[in-house]
Motif scaffolding. Sequence first.
Motif, PDB file in Angstrom:
ATOM      1  N   THR A   1       0.855  -1.178   0.000  1.00 22.68           N
ATOM      2  CA  THR A   1       0.000   0.000   0.000  1.00 22.68           C
ATOM      3  C   THR A   1       0.893   1.231   0.000  1.00 22.68           C
ATOM      4  O   THR A   1       1.861   1.288   0.752  1.00 22.68           O
ATOM      5  CB  THR A   1      -0.910   0.012   1.252  1.00 22.68           C
ATOM      6  OG1 THR A   1      -1.804  -1.083   1.164  1.00 22.68           O
ATOM      7  CG2 THR A   1      -1.692   1.297   1.354  1.00 22.68           C
TER       8      THR A   1
ATOM      9  N   ILE B   1       1.498   4.919   1.054  1.00 26.46           N
ATOM     10  CA  ILE B   1       1.064   5.895   2.058  1.00 26.46           C
ATOM     11  C   ILE B   1       1.822   7.174   1.754  1.00 26.46           C
ATOM     12  O   ILE B   1       3.041   7.233   1.900  1.00 26.46           O
ATOM     13  CB  ILE B   1       1.324   5.390   3.482  1.00 26.46           C
ATOM     14  CG1 ILE B   1       0.606   4.053   3.699  1.00 26.46           C
ATOM     15  CG2 ILE B   1       0.874   6.424   4.503  1.00 26.46           C
ATOM     16  CD1 ILE B   1       0.932   3.375   5.014  1.00 26.46           C
TER      17      ILE B   1
ATOM     18  N   VAL C   1      -3.095   5.762   0.029  1.00 28.00           N
ATOM     19  CA  VAL C   1      -3.650   6.552   1.118  1.00 28.00           C
ATOM     20  C   VAL C   1      -2.886   7.874   1.107  1.00 28.00           C
ATOM     21  O   VAL C   1      -1.660   7.887   1.215  1.00 28.00           O
ATOM     22  CB  VAL C   1      -3.484   5.834   2.475  1.00 28.00           C
ATOM     23  CG1 VAL C   1      -4.061   6.674   3.605  1.00 28.00           C
ATOM     24  CG2 VAL C   1      -4.142   4.454   2.439  1.00 28.00           C
TER      25      VAL C   1
ATOM     26  N   GLY D   1      -6.536   6.903   8.780  1.00 24.62           N
ATOM     27  CA  GLY D   1      -5.612   6.046   9.507  1.00 24.62           C
ATOM     28  C   GLY D   1      -5.239   6.613  10.849  1.00 24.62           C
ATOM     29  O   GLY D   1      -5.706   7.684  11.265  1.00 24.62           O
TER      30      GLY D   1
ATOM     31  N   GLY E   1      -9.573   0.536   3.274  1.00 26.72           N
ATOM     32  CA  GLY E   1      -8.384   1.331   3.039  1.00 26.72           C
ATOM     33  C   GLY E   1      -7.768   1.956   4.280  1.00 26.72           C
ATOM     34  O   GLY E   1      -6.648   2.462   4.226  1.00 26.72           O
ATOM     35  N   TYR E   2      -8.471   1.953   5.413  1.00 29.76           N
ATOM     36  CA  TYR E   2      -7.976   2.557   6.655  1.00 29.76           C
ATOM     37  C   TYR E   2      -6.688   1.851   7.072  1.00 29.76           C
ATOM     38  O   TYR E   2      -6.597   0.632   7.055  1.00 29.76           O
ATOM     39  CB  TYR E   2      -9.033   2.400   7.749  1.00 29.76           C
ATOM     40  CG  TYR E   2      -8.717   3.105   9.042  1.00 29.76           C
ATOM     41  CD1 TYR E   2      -9.084   4.427   9.238  1.00 29.76           C
ATOM     42  CD2 TYR E   2      -8.058   2.454  10.075  1.00 29.76           C
ATOM     43  CE1 TYR E   2      -8.812   5.089  10.435  1.00 29.76           C
ATOM     44  CE2 TYR E   2      -7.777   3.095  11.274  1.00 29.76           C
ATOM     45  CZ  TYR E   2      -8.159   4.414  11.442  1.00 29.76           C
ATOM     46  OH  TYR E   2      -7.880   5.057  12.622  1.00 29.76           O
ATOM     47  N   VAL E   3      -5.656   2.638   7.447  1.00 23.86           N
ATOM     48  CA  VAL E   3      -4.381   2.062   7.862  1.00 23.86           C
ATOM     49  C   VAL E   3      -4.104   2.348   9.330  1.00 23.86           C
ATOM     50  O   VAL E   3      -4.514   3.374   9.866  1.00 23.86           O
ATOM     51  CB  VAL E   3      -3.195   2.582   7.014  1.00 23.86           C
ATOM     52  CG1 VAL E   3      -3.304   2.121   5.573  1.00 23.86           C
ATOM     53  CG2 VAL E   3      -3.046   4.088   7.089  1.00 23.86           C
TER      54      VAL E   3
ATOM     55  N   GLN F   1      -3.836  -2.805   7.336  1.00 22.00           N
ATOM     56  CA  GLN F   1      -4.852  -2.061   6.598  1.00 22.00           C
ATOM     57  C   GLN F   1      -6.148  -2.852   6.618  1.00 22.00           C
ATOM     58  O   GLN F   1      -6.141  -4.080   6.535  1.00 22.00           O
ATOM     59  CB  GLN F   1      -4.393  -1.825   5.161  1.00 22.00           C
ATOM     60  CG  GLN F   1      -5.328  -0.945   4.357  1.00 22.00           C
ATOM     61  CD  GLN F   1      -4.722  -0.564   3.022  1.00 22.00           C
ATOM     62  OE1 GLN F   1      -4.087  -1.379   2.360  1.00 22.00           O
ATOM     63  NE2 GLN F   1      -4.923   0.683   2.614  1.00 22.00           N
TER      64      GLN F   1
ATOM     65  N   SER G   1      -9.655  -4.026   5.020  1.00 19.18           N
ATOM     66  CA  SER G   1     -10.313  -4.276   3.740  1.00 19.18           C
ATOM     67  C   SER G   1     -11.733  -4.747   4.041  1.00 19.18           C
ATOM     68  O   SER G   1     -11.923  -5.623   4.886  1.00 19.18           O
ATOM     69  CB  SER G   1      -9.556  -5.358   2.972  1.00 19.18           C
ATOM     70  OG  SER G   1     -10.361  -5.909   1.952  1.00 19.18           O
TER      71      SER G   1
ATOM     72  N   TRP H   1      -8.706  -6.937   8.662  1.00 22.50           N
ATOM     73  CA  TRP H   1      -7.368  -6.387   8.881  1.00 22.50           C
ATOM     74  C   TRP H   1      -6.337  -7.309   8.269  1.00 22.50           C
ATOM     75  O   TRP H   1      -6.423  -8.532   8.408  1.00 22.50           O
ATOM     76  CB  TRP H   1      -7.078  -6.237  10.371  1.00 22.50           C
ATOM     77  CG  TRP H   1      -7.882  -5.163  11.018  1.00 22.50           C
ATOM     78  CD1 TRP H   1      -8.931  -5.325  11.875  1.00 22.50           C
ATOM     79  CD2 TRP H   1      -7.723  -3.756  10.869  1.00 22.50           C
ATOM     80  NE1 TRP H   1      -9.430  -4.109  12.262  1.00 22.50           N
ATOM     81  CE2 TRP H   1      -8.702  -3.119  11.664  1.00 22.50           C
ATOM     82  CE3 TRP H   1      -6.835  -2.955  10.146  1.00 22.50           C
ATOM     83  CZ2 TRP H   1      -8.819  -1.738  11.742  1.00 22.50           C
ATOM     84  CZ3 TRP H   1      -6.954  -1.587  10.226  1.00 22.50           C
ATOM     85  CH2 TRP H   1      -7.931  -0.990  11.020  1.00 22.50           C
TER      86      TRP H   1
ATOM     87  N   PRO I   1       4.297  -1.182   3.463  1.00 25.94           N
ATOM     88  CA  PRO I   1       4.010   0.176   2.983  1.00 25.94           C
ATOM     89  C   PRO I   1       5.072   0.704   2.033  1.00 25.94           C
ATOM     90  O   PRO I   1       6.258   0.422   2.166  1.00 25.94           O
ATOM     91  CB  PRO I   1       4.023   0.989   4.272  1.00 25.94           C
ATOM     92  CG  PRO I   1       5.016   0.285   5.141  1.00 25.94           C
ATOM     93  CD  PRO I   1       4.837  -1.188   4.815  1.00 25.94           C
TER      94      PRO I   1
END
Length: 168
Positions: free
Chosen positions: A23, A25, A62, A102, A127-129, A150, A152, A157, A162
Amino acid sequence: MKQFLAAVIRWMGFTPSPTGMRTTINFTPQAFANLCGHLSASCRLGHEGIVYLLGTIDGAEVIIGEVYAPAAETTAGSFYVPETSMAQLMRRAADVNLMVVGQVHTHPGDAYHSNGDMLGMDIRHDGYVSIVVPSYGARLPTLDGIDVIQFSDLAGWRSVEPILVGVR
């Protein structure tokens, strides 16, 4: 005990990522500077620190435009963000027309997502990290040794590797 903890983590929806899941960031320079500044204050106290990341999510990227440091109760081994602080966070995100994408918090030693971390994560959307920084953030601005997961909607989780942009 290890098997019990593994079962609890699976029950909460955490799944290890397939090898190579990545991902991006992307921090704006000001957001990254603010992250370092906020976490260095808790590092000087010898307490865990917590900040939230405000921005957008564009596919596998993100994008962080702002860092928000809530009023939190912290100790050497924990943090707690009261509901009033969470409400202020949500108001701030709405005011600047960004999402809470995040969180970053520190641990006293190695970076990993503890059982308490997993149980306490109230924000979870696609998408939250969540990033854990080792050594109370003493190595900042370097992000060596961090742990990133992250959320989904499809997989819960998961660990991710990253690709950090905008960090020193």
